[in-house]
Design a protein around this motif. Structure first.
Motif, short mmCIF file in Angstrom:
data_model
loop_
_atom_site.label_atom_id
_atom_site.label_comp_id
_atom_site.label_asym_id
_atom_site.label_seq_id
_atom_site.Cartn_x
_atom_site.Cartn_y
_atom_site.Cartn_z
N SER A 210 0.46 -1.26 -0.35
CA SER A 210 0.21 0.27 0.11
C SER A 210 0.56 1.07 0.30
O SER A 210 0.29 2.15 0.24
CB SER A 210 -0.95 -0.54 1.19
OG SER A 210 0.37 0.15 2.20
N GLY A 211 1.98 1.56 -0.24
CA GLY A 211 3.12 2.69 -0.07
C GLY A 211 4.11 2.75 1.02
O GLY A 211 4.38 3.45 1.13
N VAL A 212 3.80 1.86 2.23
CA VAL A 212 4.87 2.08 3.44
C VAL A 212 5.70 1.50 3.37
O VAL A 212 5.67 0.31 2.95
CB VAL A 212 3.63 1.06 4.87
CG1 VAL A 212 4.88 1.55 6.46
CG2 VAL A 212 2.06 1.52 4.79
N VAL A 213 6.79 2.45 3.79
CA VAL A 213 8.16 1.60 3.40
C VAL A 213 8.56 0.52 5.06
O VAL A 213 8.00 1.34 5.91
CB VAL A 213 9.42 2.81 3.63
CG1 VAL A 213 8.88 3.64 1.45
CG2 VAL A 213 9.09 4.05 4.78
N ILE A 217 6.94 0.09 9.98
CA ILE A 217 6.66 -0.37 10.21
C ILE A 217 7.44 -1.54 11.70
O ILE A 217 7.87 -1.52 11.12
CB ILE A 217 6.51 -1.81 9.88
CG1 ILE A 217 5.19 -0.85 7.61
CG2 ILE A 217 5.48 -2.90 10.34
CD1 ILE A 217 5.36 -2.00 6.65
N GLY A 218 6.65 -1.74 12.64
CA GLY A 218 7.49 -2.11 13.84
C GLY A 218 6.45 -3.36 13.53
O GLY A 218 4.87 -2.91 14.50
N VAL A 219 6.85 -4.62 14.33
CA VAL A 219 6.21 -5.86 14.77
C VAL A 219 6.62 -6.04 16.31
O VAL A 219 7.80 -6.36 16.69
CB VAL A 219 6.31 -7.17 13.86
CG1 VAL A 219 6.10 -7.70 14.21
CG2 VAL A 219 5.91 -6.40 12.27
N ILE A 220 5.76 -5.38 17.19
CA ILE A 220 6.01 -6.13 18.81
C ILE A 220 5.77 -7.61 19.27
O ILE A 220 3.93 -7.63 18.42
CB ILE A 220 5.91 -4.68 19.22
CG1 ILE A 220 4.32 -3.99 19.25
CG2 ILE A 220 6.86 -3.81 19.29
CD1 ILE A 220 4.16 -3.14 20.36
N LYS A 246 13.19 -8.26 5.85
CA LYS A 246 14.55 -8.35 7.21
C LYS A 246 14.70 -6.36 7.16
O LYS A 246 15.70 -6.42 8.44
CB LYS A 246 15.65 -8.45 5.67
CG LYS A 246 16.30 -10.12 5.70
CD LYS A 246 17.63 -10.64 5.32
CE LYS A 246 17.43 -12.29 5.34
NZ LYS A 246 18.57 -12.48 4.31
N GLU A 247 14.54 -5.66 6.26
CA GLU A 247 14.21 -4.16 7.13
C GLU A 247 13.04 -4.04 8.35
O GLU A 247 13.14 -3.22 8.50
CB GLU A 247 14.27 -3.33 6.03
CG GLU A 247 15.70 -3.60 4.98
CD GLU A 247 15.39 -3.05 3.76
OE1 GLU A 247 14.64 -2.02 3.95
OE2 GLU A 247 16.38 -2.52 2.73
N ILE A 248 12.07 -4.70 8.62
CA ILE A 248 11.30 -4.79 9.15
C ILE A 248 12.03 -4.47 10.70
O ILE A 248 11.97 -6.20 10.89
CB ILE A 248 10.32 -5.21 8.75
CG1 ILE A 248 9.50 -4.69 7.16
CG2 ILE A 248 9.01 -4.82 9.96
CD1 ILE A 248 8.62 -5.93 6.93
N GLU A 249 11.64 -4.39 11.56
CA GLU A 249 12.02 -4.42 12.85
C GLU A 249 11.30 -5.18 13.57
O GLU A 249 9.99 -5.09 13.76
CB GLU A 249 12.73 -3.28 13.52
CG GLU A 249 13.08 -3.27 14.77
CD GLU A 249 13.97 -1.98 15.99
OE1 GLU A 249 13.80 -1.76 16.75
OE2 GLU A 249 13.39 -0.42 15.71
N VAL A 250 11.81 -6.13 13.81
CA VAL A 250 10.28 -6.83 14.92
C VAL A 250 11.09 -7.09 16.08
O VAL A 250 12.05 -6.97 16.36
CB VAL A 250 10.18 -8.68 14.45
CG1 VAL A 250 9.51 -9.34 15.20
CG2 VAL A 250 10.23 -8.59 12.88
N ALA A 251 10.67 -7.02 17.37
CA ALA A 251 11.33 -6.51 18.91
C ALA A 251 9.63 -7.19 20.12
O ALA A 251 8.83 -6.97 19.63
CB ALA A 251 11.67 -5.25 18.95
N TYR A 263 3.94 2.88 12.23
CA TYR A 263 2.62 1.88 12.50
C TYR A 263 3.04 0.22 12.96
O TYR A 263 4.25 -0.41 12.71
CB TYR A 263 2.17 0.90 11.03
CG TYR A 263 1.87 1.97 9.76
CD1 TYR A 263 0.50 2.06 9.81
CD2 TYR A 263 2.33 3.34 9.00
CE1 TYR A 263 0.15 3.78 8.97
CE2 TYR A 263 2.10 3.66 8.39
CZ TYR A 263 1.02 4.11 8.09
OH TYR A 263 0.60 4.74 7.04
N ILE A 264 2.43 -0.04 14.06
CA ILE A 264 2.35 -0.95 15.07
C ILE A 264 1.41 -2.13 14.82
O ILE A 264 0.71 -1.53 14.68
CB ILE A 264 2.67 -0.46 16.46
CG1 ILE A 264 3.51 0.66 16.96
CG2 ILE A 264 2.89 -1.94 17.27
CD1 ILE A 264 5.24 -0.39 16.69
#
Length: 511
Positions: A210-213, A217-220, A246-251, A263-264
């Motif tokens: 949808s156009g988000v880089v 984005i953060g996945v928690i 791989k560039e998306i932070e998952v923490a 975005y979370i």
């Protein structure tokens, strides 16, 4: 010194005489820089550096003080301090203590929390500059008595050019119903949920398309097992380029405190027939999780399990009332018809009333804290105070939202109580009740206090008379009193500081 540094860089080492000369010059330069500085920035532990041993600081400001242990905070305070300002948010997670025995013994309590317990009223920064106004609504009502104000408008938090299928277009949030079963991770000390992980990947992919880089984005998630599984699952099964995932932070939720993303995506993980939700029982962890997003948030979880906990029940009800509790495929989300069960009552009929009038029924016992297994799951009976209208009509012994209130020891003191409750973790448990009013220890009365007076006085108005009788020096051993969850008395270290300031940051500072 510059020449010696160049020589050292070129040759790798200096002769013994040159090395001594180099170290002496370096120490002199550091001393000159420190002596000429108006402000010195360091960590709490760094304040104990030998290079600062001869310095005396009249004023000390400790940022994120609620995430520091008391011994850490004391290091800069012994350097001749006359005034201290502690900045932090005691409604969010406190210090990370790996040893459970040390945490139970009191190391998990920050100096900020101790001072609030002793009656020092914090000043709250009430304007948040992070979240979309609809995202701040629930945390404000639940954790901050509805006092948070929005420093950003809806228009400032609208994503132009982003075509994501939010169920309600003007509310960038939804709770995505998941019925997958949890599993114990390979390590045997954590949990994972494969269904939620698969849907996290689908949501991430939809955001990217949808156009988000990726950096937005953060996945928690509360569990390390789920964090590791999501990283592995996205890299193997993602339908887009592997590098994007791989560039998306998952923490973990805990490691994301103080951080933010546009975005979370929050994966709750817990889904079992025993109805235990482990880490998710902690209201402070939920507060952190819900206040990381700037533009939008997606929560994945099993509402049938989560709704057993009153605080989560309130959150699910909030999402359902705004038509944001959904199920089905992402391209065709529909409102979920899942029915919530009433949350279990945690306390008996003898309760504390925070809104004024009768304070505590004499002879009332403290709230109990259930046992927690080694994976922090199956926890039962964790204390909390659910949210409700901040200015509603209060019924003695019952919160405006209809749930019983946590009970704290209330020795009598003159004047009016705090007009707004603050979250104070109780001794005897790692997860304290959100909204408990601080109790001021008394040297004689070891039981509950007398009925409270009116609530119309000025904020902190009760402290003047109390402080006349509380001139203990900081660091001395104060009176003993009972803590919730622990039948035995424990000593309270320290009295009120002669000049101190506490600043309670809101959930979403302008950082």
């Amino acid at each position: 010194m510059h020449k010696l540094q160049q020589l050292k860089d070129e040759q790798g080492e200096l002769s013994s005489s040159d090395e001594k000369k180099y170290k002496a010059l370096k120490r002199a330069t550091e001393r000159e820089i420190l002596q000429s500085a108006d402000v010195i920035c360091c960590t709490c532990v760094g304040a104990g550096d030998p290079r600062l041993s001869n310095f005396r600081f009249r004023q000390v400001l400790i940022d994120e003080s609620t995430q520091a242990t008391e011994p850490e905070c004391l290091i800069p305070l012994v350097l001749g301090v006359k005034q201290v300002v502690l900045v932090g948010d005691h409604c969010q997670l406190g210090p990370v203590i790996m040893c459970k025995k040390a945490a139970r013994a009191g190391l998990a309590q920050s100096l900020f929390e101790r001072l609030v317990i002793l009656g020092v009223k914090p000043f709250r920064l009430q304007v948040q500059y992070r979240m979309h106004p609809c995202l701040s609504e629930f945390p404000s009502n639940c954790f901050y008595e509805g006092t948070l104000q929005n420093g950003v408008t809806v228009n400032e938090r609208q994503s132009s050019g982003i075509d994501f299928p939010w169920p309600v277009p003007n509310r960038p949030m939804f709770f995505y119903v998941q019925m997958g079963v949890e599993e114990i991770s390979a390590s045997g000390t954590s949990y994972l949920n494969r269904t939620e992980a698969a849907n996290v990947e689908k949501i991430v992919t939809t955001f990217l398309r949808s156009g988000v880089v990726p950096s937005q984005i953060g996945v928690i998630t509360p569990y390390e097992g789920q964090r590791a599984y999501i990283v592995n699952y996205m890299s193997r099964n993602g339908s887009l380029r592997q590098q994007l995932y791989k560039e998306i932070e998952v923490a973990s939720v805990d490691s994301f405190q103080g951080r933010e993303k546009d975005y979370i995506i929050l994966s709750c993980v817990r889904s079992n027939e025993h109805q235990g939700i482990g880490f998710l029982n902690d209201p402070r962890r939920l507060n952190v999780a819900l206040t990381r997003a700037r533009y939008g948030i997606v929560v994945l979880g099993n509402p049938k399990v989560l709704s057993k906990q009153p605080l989560w029940n309130s959150l699910l009800t909030h999402y359902k009332e705004h038509e944001c509790l959904v199920e089905g495929p992402l391209n065709n989300l529909k409102q979920s018809m899942v029915q919530f069960q009433k949350p279990k009552k945690i306390y008996n009929d003898r309760r504390l009333f925070l809104g004024g009038g009768q304070g505590v029924i004499q002879g009332s016992a403290f709230g109990t804290v259930g046992s927690v297994d080694k994976r922090s799951g199956r926890g039962k009976g964790h204390p909390f105070v659910p949210f409700g209208p901040p200015n509603g009509a209060h019924k003695p012994g019952v919160h405006p939202s209809g749930y019983p209130l946590a009970r704290m020891p209330f020795p009598p003191f003159p004047g009016s109580p705090h007009s707004q409750p603050y979250a104070i973790p109780t001794r005897g448990s790692l997860h304290g009740p959100i909204g408990a009013v601080p109790a001021v220890p008394q040297p004689v009365n070891r039981n509950f206090g007398a009925p409270r007076a009116n609530t119309g006085g000025p904020i902190g108005g009760h402290l003047a008379a109390h402080q006349q009788n509380s001139q203990q020096a900081m660091g001395s051993v104060g009176p003993t009193y009972n803590f919730a969850g622990d039948p035995s008395s424990q000593p309270s270290g320290g009295g009120l500081m002669s000049q101190s300031g506490l600043m309670a940051q809101d959930a979403c500072p302008r950082s």
